[in-house]
Design an enzyme around this catalytic site. Structure first.
Site, PDB file in Angstrom:
ATOM      1  N   ARG A   1       0.825  -1.215   0.000  1.00  0.00           N
ATOM      2  CA  ARG A   1       0.000   0.000   0.000  1.00  0.00           C
ATOM      3  C   ARG A   1       0.856   1.261   0.000  1.00  0.00           C
ATOM      4  NH1 ARG A   1      -3.633  -0.409   4.929  1.00  0.00           N
ATOM      5  NH2 ARG A   1      -1.764  -1.413   5.697  1.00  0.00           N
TER       6      ARG A   1
ATOM      7  N   ASN B   1      -6.269  -2.598   2.177  1.00  0.00           N
ATOM      8  CA  ASN B   1      -6.292  -4.052   2.243  1.00  0.00           C
ATOM      9  C   ASN B   1      -7.741  -4.514   2.300  1.00  0.00           C
ATOM     10  OD1 ASN B   1      -3.516  -4.398   2.301  1.00  0.00           O
ATOM     11  ND2 ASN B   1      -3.409  -4.419   4.529  1.00  0.00           N
TER      12      ASN B   1
END
Length: 89
Positions: A16, A34
């Site tokens: 990320r 996520n």
């Protein structure tokens, strides 16, 4: 705007943060988070060429990641400002 789902070893490997940096370099808006099923979800808004570049980058990921599959779909949502990392959904 595109919604992208990335599967493989993409959680707990800095994926990320890596996407946020790449999106910033490409001057894109959106977010990354996520998913509870182990995937990473990315919403990308911006120039088509830059968006394509981020989708291509998502296929590689950072060094510790292993990307098995990338699904990209057109999305019709409110345009986000900036590019952020969101909580798991």
């Amino acid at each position: 705007m595109r919604r992208v789902f990335v599967s493989g070893k993409v959680q707990h490997v800095g994926y990320r943060d890596w996407i946020v940096r790449r999106a910033g370099e490409l001057k894109l808006a959106g977010w990354v988070r996520n998913c509870t099923d182990g995937r990473v979800e990315i919403l990308i808004a911006g120039d088509d060429e830059a968006t394509d570049a981020l989708v291509d980058a998502a296929r590689q990921g950072p060094p510790r990641a292993r990307v098995d599959n990338v699904e990209a779909h057109l999305a019709d949502e409110r345009l986000p400002k900036g590019f952020t990392k969101r909580f798991t959904a």
